[in-house]
Design a protein around this motif. Sequence first.
Motif, PDB file in Angstrom:
ATOM      1  N   VAL A  52      77.214  74.124  32.247  1.00 54.65           N
ATOM      2  CA  VAL A  52      78.577  74.167  32.766  1.00 54.65           C
ATOM      3  C   VAL A  52      78.732  73.268  33.994  1.00 54.65           C
ATOM      4  CG1 VAL A  52      80.358  75.650  33.760  1.00 54.65           C
ATOM      5  CG2 VAL A  52      78.922  76.494  31.890  1.00 54.65           C
ATOM      6  N   PHE A  53      77.741  73.249  34.868  1.00 52.17           N
ATOM      7  CA  PHE A  53      77.848  72.542  36.144  1.00 52.17           C
ATOM      8  C   PHE A  53      77.231  71.140  36.119  1.00 52.17           C
ATOM      9  CE2 PHE A  53      77.486  77.128  37.035  1.00 52.17           C
ATOM     10  CZ  PHE A  53      78.743  77.347  37.577  1.00 52.17           C
ATOM     11  N   THR A  54      76.233  70.916  35.285  1.00 50.75           N
ATOM     12  CA  THR A  54      75.532  69.631  35.288  1.00 50.75           C
ATOM     13  C   THR A  54      76.443  68.439  35.040  1.00 50.75           C
ATOM     14  OG1 THR A  54      73.477  70.710  34.607  1.00 50.75           O
ATOM     15  CG2 THR A  54      73.652  68.323  34.256  1.00 50.75           C
ATOM     16  N   PRO A  55      77.427  68.495  34.119  1.00 54.57           N
ATOM     17  CA  PRO A  55      78.292  67.326  33.910  1.00 54.57           C
ATOM     18  C   PRO A  55      79.051  66.884  35.159  1.00 54.57           C
ATOM     19  CG  PRO A  55      78.499  68.843  32.066  1.00 54.57           C
ATOM     20  CD  PRO A  55      77.680  69.548  33.094  1.00 54.57           C
ATOM     21  N   LEU A  56      79.195  67.800  36.126  1.00 53.56           N
ATOM     22  CA  LEU A  56      79.915  67.439  37.352  1.00 53.56           C
ATOM     23  C   LEU A  56      79.135  66.456  38.218  1.00 53.56           C
ATOM     24  CD1 LEU A  56      81.345  70.939  38.376  1.00 53.56           C
ATOM     25  CD2 LEU A  56      82.513  69.084  37.169  1.00 53.56           C
ATOM     26  N   LEU A  57      77.864  66.229  37.921  1.00 56.48           N
ATOM     27  CA  LEU A  57      77.091  65.243  38.676  1.00 56.48           C
ATOM     28  C   LEU A  57      77.694  63.845  38.581  1.00 56.48           C
ATOM     29  CD1 LEU A  57      73.445  66.358  37.761  1.00 56.48           C
ATOM     30  CD2 LEU A  57      74.524  66.512  40.014  1.00 56.48           C
ATOM     31  N   ALA A  84      68.647  63.942  40.050  1.00 53.79           N
ATOM     32  CA  ALA A  84      68.850  65.390  40.001  1.00 53.79           C
ATOM     33  C   ALA A  84      68.940  65.876  38.564  1.00 53.79           C
ATOM     34  CB  ALA A  84      70.118  65.756  40.768  1.00 53.79           C
ATOM     35  N   LEU A  85      69.621  65.101  37.714  1.00 51.41           N
ATOM     36  CA  LEU A  85      69.730  65.471  36.298  1.00 51.41           C
ATOM     37  C   LEU A  85      68.359  65.468  35.625  1.00 51.41           C
ATOM     38  CD1 LEU A  85      71.387  65.998  33.704  1.00 51.41           C
ATOM     39  CD2 LEU A  85      71.602  63.512  33.469  1.00 51.41           C
ATOM     40  N   LEU A  86      67.577  64.435  35.881  1.00 55.14           N
ATOM     41  CA  LEU A  86      66.250  64.335  35.258  1.00 55.14           C
ATOM     42  C   LEU A  86      65.319  65.426  35.787  1.00 55.14           C
ATOM     43  CD1 LEU A  86      65.792  60.439  35.325  1.00 55.14           C
ATOM     44  CD2 LEU A  86      66.387  61.882  33.361  1.00 55.14           C
ATOM     45  N   ALA A  87      65.430  65.737  37.079  1.00 53.93           N
ATOM     46  CA  ALA A  87      64.555  66.758  37.643  1.00 53.93           C
ATOM     47  C   ALA A  87      64.884  68.139  37.081  1.00 53.93           C
ATOM     48  CB  ALA A  87      64.690  66.765  39.165  1.00 53.93           C
ATOM     49  N   GLN A  88      66.159  68.391  36.834  1.00 53.00           N
ATOM     50  CA  GLN A  88      66.572  69.697  36.334  1.00 53.00           C
ATOM     51  C   GLN A  88      66.116  69.923  34.887  1.00 53.00           C
ATOM     52  OE1 GLN A  88      69.146  72.360  37.676  1.00 53.00           O
ATOM     53  NE2 GLN A  88      67.783  71.722  39.316  1.00 53.00           N
ATOM     54  N   HIS A  89      66.131  68.865  34.081  1.00 55.52           N
ATOM     55  CA  HIS A  89      65.869  69.025  32.646  1.00 55.52           C
ATOM     56  C   HIS A  89      64.635  68.257  32.183  1.00 55.52           C
ATOM     57  CE1 HIS A  89      70.471  69.880  32.130  1.00 55.52           C
ATOM     58  NE2 HIS A  89      69.808  70.874  32.730  1.00 55.52           N
ATOM     59  N   GLU A  96      72.250  66.101  24.982  1.00 62.39           N
ATOM     60  CA  GLU A  96      73.345  66.134  25.954  1.00 62.39           C
ATOM     61  C   GLU A  96      72.928  65.524  27.281  1.00 62.39           C
ATOM     62  OE1 GLU A  96      72.371  68.618  24.125  1.00 62.39           O
ATOM     63  OE2 GLU A  96      74.085  69.082  22.827  1.00 62.39           O
ATOM     64  N   ASP A  97      71.631  65.695  27.637  1.00 61.68           N
ATOM     65  CA  ASP A  97      71.160  65.121  28.895  1.00 61.68           C
ATOM     66  C   ASP A  97      71.222  63.601  28.857  1.00 61.68           C
ATOM     67  OD1 ASP A  97      70.645  67.688  29.749  1.00 61.68           O
ATOM     68  OD2 ASP A  97      68.553  67.649  29.081  1.00 61.68           O
ATOM     69  N   PHE A 102      73.913  58.596  30.687  1.00 64.61           N
ATOM     70  CA  PHE A 102      74.683  57.371  30.452  1.00 64.61           C
ATOM     71  C   PHE A 102      76.030  57.424  31.169  1.00 64.61           C
ATOM     72  CE2 PHE A 102      71.879  56.459  26.753  1.00 64.61           C
ATOM     73  CZ  PHE A 102      71.621  55.123  27.046  1.00 64.61           C
ATOM     74  N   VAL A 103      76.632  58.617  31.207  1.00 68.01           N
ATOM     75  CA  VAL A 103      77.909  58.750  31.916  1.00 68.01           C
ATOM     76  C   VAL A 103      77.729  58.484  33.403  1.00 68.01           C
ATOM     77  CG1 VAL A 103      79.713  60.372  32.587  1.00 68.01           C
ATOM     78  CG2 VAL A 103      78.903  60.319  30.222  1.00 68.01           C
ATOM     79  N   ILE A 104      76.675  59.037  33.985  1.00 69.23           N
ATOM     80  CA  ILE A 104      76.417  58.828  35.409  1.00 69.23           C
ATOM     81  C   ILE A 104      76.180  57.351  35.705  1.00 69.23           C
ATOM     82  CG2 ILE A 104      74.787  59.285  37.280  1.00 69.23           C
ATOM     83  CD1 ILE A 104      74.397  62.077  36.118  1.00 69.23           C
ATOM     84  N   VAL A 105      75.348  56.719  34.862  1.00 66.17           N
ATOM     85  CA  VAL A 105      75.047  55.291  35.066  1.00 66.17           C
ATOM     86  C   VAL A 105      76.320  54.452  34.915  1.00 66.17           C
ATOM     87  CG1 VAL A 105      73.791  53.308  34.152  1.00 66.17           C
ATOM     88  CG2 VAL A 105      72.640  55.521  34.389  1.00 66.17           C
ATOM     89  N   GLY A 106      77.114  54.774  33.883  1.00 67.00           N
ATOM     90  CA  GLY A 106      78.354  54.013  33.672  1.00 67.00           C
ATOM     91  C   GLY A 106      79.320  54.147  34.822  1.00 67.00           C
TER      92      GLY A 106
END
Length: 372
Positions: A52-57, A84-89, A96-97, A102-106
Amino acid sequence: MVEQAAADAQRQTVQRPNASRLRREATPLRLLPYLIIAAILVLNTATTHDEVFTPLLAAAPALAGIGTNQVWRPITAGSIAACALLAQHASHPSPEDVTQLFVIVGLTFASAAAVTLWDRQQRELDVVRAIAEAAQRVVLRPVPSKVGPLRVAVSYRAATKGASIGGDVYDVARTPYGVCVLLGDVCGKGLTAVRTGADVLGAFRELSRSERDLASLAARLDLTVSHSVGDGRTQEGMAAFVTAVLLRVPDGGREAELVNCGHPSPMLLKDGRAMSVDPPRTAPPLGLLDLSEGAYRVDKVPFDSGDTLLLYTDGVSETRDGAGTFYPLAERLPRLSTTDPQALLDALGAELGAYARPGPSDDAAMLALRRR
């Protein structure tokens, strides 16, 4: 002269950082992306619903690019969000990760590109403003505070915030026949209005010293406007003209000569009262004399020691409040009357600024003359 002043202004603009931009960068907004990342990590640790919260990164690099000219800020925020995304998962990655990464990089690259473009546009705008200010200083020369028997003050207020150049023109010249004054308002906007205003001022500075008759001076300025605008039309298709007031004050006597070329009537402050100096006959603006088949005539205006004449453009008289009511200049002016012309203009400018709602709609130039 204009080219040299513009070049100097451009060099100073490039060398000097934009102060407002630096102030924006010093706001707490810079910390918001990192606070969001930290909050998401805490929430993901405290709950099992991390999807729920991870996409907000992805919001972090976008927010980091707001109000800054430094491209490393969104790149840094995006890199931290990706880590942070990679460390969490890292222990249990999912498709989905990869999508979120890709969304963060874009968004990081998009925000960095936007910052680069914004900074380039700001630099170009700073240069344009500096050149405009340099041109304005060349066209509208400083007016001396004392000329012959007069104490003089001038004020100019631009309708657009940050603007310093427009179609209002003014000048005061010491001539063999007395002190000659011009205040005018060029019809139209932009560079065409600036060019016409510069032509009028150039002609006035030359002709005011050779033309003994003020009506003849107005007729010569009318020809200058006609030649300056060429086909006689503005870019909006309107007839091009300049409303103006010409005033000549001899060294002695108790009168002044006035030619009103379709301009708002000056105000005379005398014995604590304000009186509108209305011409007995209407006269066309400069540039329209041939169309009206009229002529310019000189009127005598009482102007004794201690009197003050206020010349102004329609940006003053047409200032409106929230209800659309015009500023009552004749009513308010006696309350502001002082022996100092500059203090009078300062007080009047403050009143106009407080009266105008939602803000000034036109440039406003004022010229106060007090006979000593």
